[in-house]
Design a protein around this motif. Sequence first.
Motif, PDB file in Angstrom:
ATOM      1  N   ALA A  75       0.827  -1.207   0.000  1.00 23.02           N
ATOM      2  CA  ALA A  75       0.000   0.000   0.000  1.00 23.02           C
ATOM      3  C   ALA A  75       0.862   1.259   0.000  1.00 23.02           C
ATOM      4  CB  ALA A  75      -0.923  -0.013   1.221  1.00 23.02           C
ATOM      5  N   GLU A  76       1.930   1.238   0.772  1.00 24.27           N
ATOM      6  CA  GLU A  76       2.813   2.402   0.861  1.00 24.27           C
ATOM      7  C   GLU A  76       3.516   2.677  -0.483  1.00 24.27           C
ATOM      8  OE1 GLU A  76       4.493   5.696   2.533  1.00 24.27           O
ATOM      9  OE2 GLU A  76       2.942   4.381   3.383  1.00 24.27           O
ATOM     10  N   PHE A  77       3.973   1.615  -1.135  1.00 26.88           N
ATOM     11  CA  PHE A  77       4.648   1.796  -2.422  1.00 26.88           C
ATOM     12  C   PHE A  77       3.681   2.222  -3.522  1.00 26.88           C
ATOM     13  CE2 PHE A  77       8.253  -0.711  -0.650  1.00 26.88           C
ATOM     14  CZ  PHE A  77       9.267   0.177  -0.982  1.00 26.88           C
ATOM     15  N   HIS A  78       2.442   1.754  -3.436  1.00 28.92           N
ATOM     16  CA  HIS A  78       1.442   2.204  -4.408  1.00 28.92           C
ATOM     17  C   HIS A  78       1.242   3.721  -4.306  1.00 28.92           C
ATOM     18  CE1 HIS A  78      -0.017  -1.159  -6.665  1.00 28.92           C
ATOM     19  NE2 HIS A  78      -0.294  -1.888  -5.591  1.00 28.92           N
ATOM     20  N   LYS A  79       1.269   4.244  -3.092  1.00 29.23           N
ATOM     21  CA  LYS A  79       1.132   5.694  -2.893  1.00 29.23           C
ATOM     22  C   LYS A  79       2.358   6.429  -3.445  1.00 29.23           C
ATOM     23  CE  LYS A  79      -1.640   5.374   1.365  1.00 29.23           C
ATOM     24  NZ  LYS A  79      -1.629   5.646   2.830  1.00 29.23           N
ATOM     25  N   LYS A  80       3.527   5.882  -3.140  1.00 36.70           N
ATOM     26  CA  LYS A  80       4.768   6.531  -3.580  1.00 36.70           C
ATOM     27  C   LYS A  80       4.887   6.595  -5.097  1.00 36.70           C
ATOM     28  CE  LYS A  80       7.821   5.602   0.364  1.00 36.70           C
ATOM     29  NZ  LYS A  80       9.093   4.956   0.786  1.00 36.70           N
ATOM     30  N   VAL A  81       4.520   5.515  -5.778  1.00 34.55           N
ATOM     31  CA  VAL A  81       4.696   5.471  -7.215  1.00 34.55           C
ATOM     32  C   VAL A  81       3.750   6.439  -7.925  1.00 34.55           C
ATOM     33  CG1 VAL A  81       3.014   3.685  -7.874  1.00 34.55           C
ATOM     34  CG2 VAL A  81       5.202   3.851  -9.080  1.00 34.55           C
ATOM     35  N   VAL A  82       2.673   6.837  -7.232  1.00 32.22           N
ATOM     36  CA  VAL A  82       1.729   7.803  -7.796  1.00 32.22           C
ATOM     37  C   VAL A  82       2.171   9.226  -7.491  1.00 32.22           C
ATOM     38  CG1 VAL A  82      -0.618   8.689  -7.702  1.00 32.22           C
ATOM     39  CG2 VAL A  82      -0.226   6.226  -7.751  1.00 32.22           C
ATOM     40  N   LYS A  83       2.639   9.451  -6.258  1.00 32.30           N
ATOM     41  CA  LYS A  83       2.918  10.815  -5.791  1.00 32.30           C
ATOM     42  C   LYS A  83       4.361  11.267  -5.984  1.00 32.30           C
ATOM     43  CE  LYS A  83      -0.726  10.793  -2.256  1.00 32.30           C
ATOM     44  NZ  LYS A  83      -1.017  10.938  -0.804  1.00 32.30           N
ATOM     45  N   ASP A  84       5.310  10.370  -5.721  1.00 28.07           N
ATOM     46  CA  ASP A  84       6.717  10.779  -5.731  1.00 28.07           C
ATOM     47  C   ASP A  84       7.211  11.072  -7.145  1.00 28.07           C
ATOM     48  OD1 ASP A  84       6.433  10.145  -3.093  1.00 28.07           O
ATOM     49  OD2 ASP A  84       8.301   9.003  -2.958  1.00 28.07           O
ATOM     50  N   ARG A  85       7.995  12.125  -7.271  1.00 33.00           N
ATOM     51  CA  ARG A  85       8.558  12.488  -8.572  1.00 33.00           C
ATOM     52  C   ARG A  85       9.844  11.726  -8.863  1.00 33.00           C
ATOM     53  NH1 ARG A  85       8.796  18.803  -9.583  1.00 33.00           N
ATOM     54  NH2 ARG A  85       9.334  17.954 -11.623  1.00 33.00           N
ATOM     55  N   ASP A  86      10.619  11.452  -7.813  1.00 30.30           N
ATOM     56  CA  ASP A  86      11.883  10.752  -8.010  1.00 30.30           C
ATOM     57  C   ASP A  86      11.644   9.242  -7.972  1.00 30.30           C
ATOM     58  OD1 ASP A  86      14.466   9.875  -8.157  1.00 30.30           O
ATOM     59  OD2 ASP A  86      15.258  11.371  -6.759  1.00 30.30           O
ATOM     60  N   LEU A  87      11.348   8.695  -9.138  1.00 32.71           N
ATOM     61  CA  LEU A  87      11.016   7.279  -9.218  1.00 32.71           C
ATOM     62  C   LEU A  87      12.229   6.390  -8.988  1.00 32.71           C
ATOM     63  CD1 LEU A  87       8.602   7.343 -12.280  1.00 32.71           C
ATOM     64  CD2 LEU A  87       8.005   7.184  -9.873  1.00 32.71           C
ATOM     65  N   LEU A  88      13.417   6.915  -9.247  1.00 30.65           N
ATOM     66  CA  LEU A  88      14.619   6.122  -9.004  1.00 30.65           C
ATOM     67  C   LEU A  88      14.779   5.806  -7.521  1.00 30.65           C
ATOM     68  CD1 LEU A  88      17.102   7.951 -11.392  1.00 30.65           C
ATOM     69  CD2 LEU A  88      16.026   5.737 -11.748  1.00 30.65           C
ATOM     70  N   VAL A  89      14.422   6.767  -6.687  1.00 34.41           N
ATOM     71  CA  VAL A  89      14.477   6.547  -5.241  1.00 34.41           C
ATOM     72  C   VAL A  89      13.439   5.507  -4.833  1.00 34.41           C
ATOM     73  CG1 VAL A  89      14.115   7.601  -2.978  1.00 34.41           C
ATOM     74  CG2 VAL A  89      15.384   8.846  -4.741  1.00 34.41           C
TER      75      VAL A  89
END
Length: 360
Positions: A75-89
């Motif tokens: 669930a946490e990674f699903h949020k990050k992949v939508v919101k975060d701009r730095d996908l490499l991180v």
Amino acid sequence: MDSANQKTNRSEQKSRKILKSLIQKQPEDLLLMIGTGVSAAVAPGIPALHSWRSCIKAVIETAEQLEVLHPGDVAEFHKKVVKDRDLLVVAHDLIRKMSPRTGDAKPNFFQDCLMEIFDNLEQHLQNPAVLQSILRLMERGTMVLTTNYDNLLEIFGQQQGKPMESLDLKDKDKVLQWAKGHIRYGVLHIHGLYTDPCGMVLDPSGYKDVTQDPKVMEVLQNLYRTKSFLFMGCGETLCDQIFQALFLYTVKKKVDLEHYMLVLKENEDQFFKLQADMLLHGIKVVSYGDCFENFPAYVEDLSSQICKQKSPDAEQVDSTTLLGTSCVDHAKRCLGDRDRDLPKRARLLENGTAEDAVLP
């Protein structure tokens, strides 16, 4: 309707114009940096190949299906992949989450997820035109490196009877051979390959043996100084930590270099801003059109025009090589006073040009 068609035609014609400074490059002077856009054009049926974001999403979904990632982490990674701009991180954190807690990225479940996602790649080759264009350039000495985990290019090349070889940065001897142009059909995967049992990394620390090896780094950075990199299907490559560590950190006066980047022009303001920004890195941003469907045709046209260029180092055949001076003298004597003008072919040989004898 006619007006709309005319507008479309003008747009297509404009997208096919190519910088003279690019098409006049010799194939051996180019290094192709290929990204997810190439894979997306070749195998559109695999969503994970369309972009970094799509790849990370697919990994998360597969990790959930294989139950190799805690539901809370999913669930946490699903949020990050939508919101975060730095996908490499995000990708780096995802790899670490599915790896041993030792700081070492092997063995890991991330690779298992990629093997599930990229299973039977050869069955998904739908539009090989881009790969054929790349292979044509490789035949003439163009080097290729990629940030992609897939080996679509190698699969296609092998189908065409080429001795393709997948390389990664862990094998320093192979990297040195490749960098010196000794492995014509080698493809260097700077993030690794999904089939590699040692796993993949997105952090320079994962390749510290390479980045701290002065000999390897000098050879790689020299490529960035002496070759024209052609970024093809790349989105945020300059933000890639491995690419930065290998090519950017210690290369000075980048504005004096001449590299190229093919991009989709969706927004004019953003496109021209990107052009101005990239010139500071010595990179000329070029649009292949305003829709992704233009990409394969543009690449095909580009490779064809580059491959038409005659090498300045092409062997010049001397007249004595073909007939020998005695043969030329004999031709002159036979013609004598009857015809003082030698036939065109004999004149070419006498002048030492012999253009017709030089292979294309």
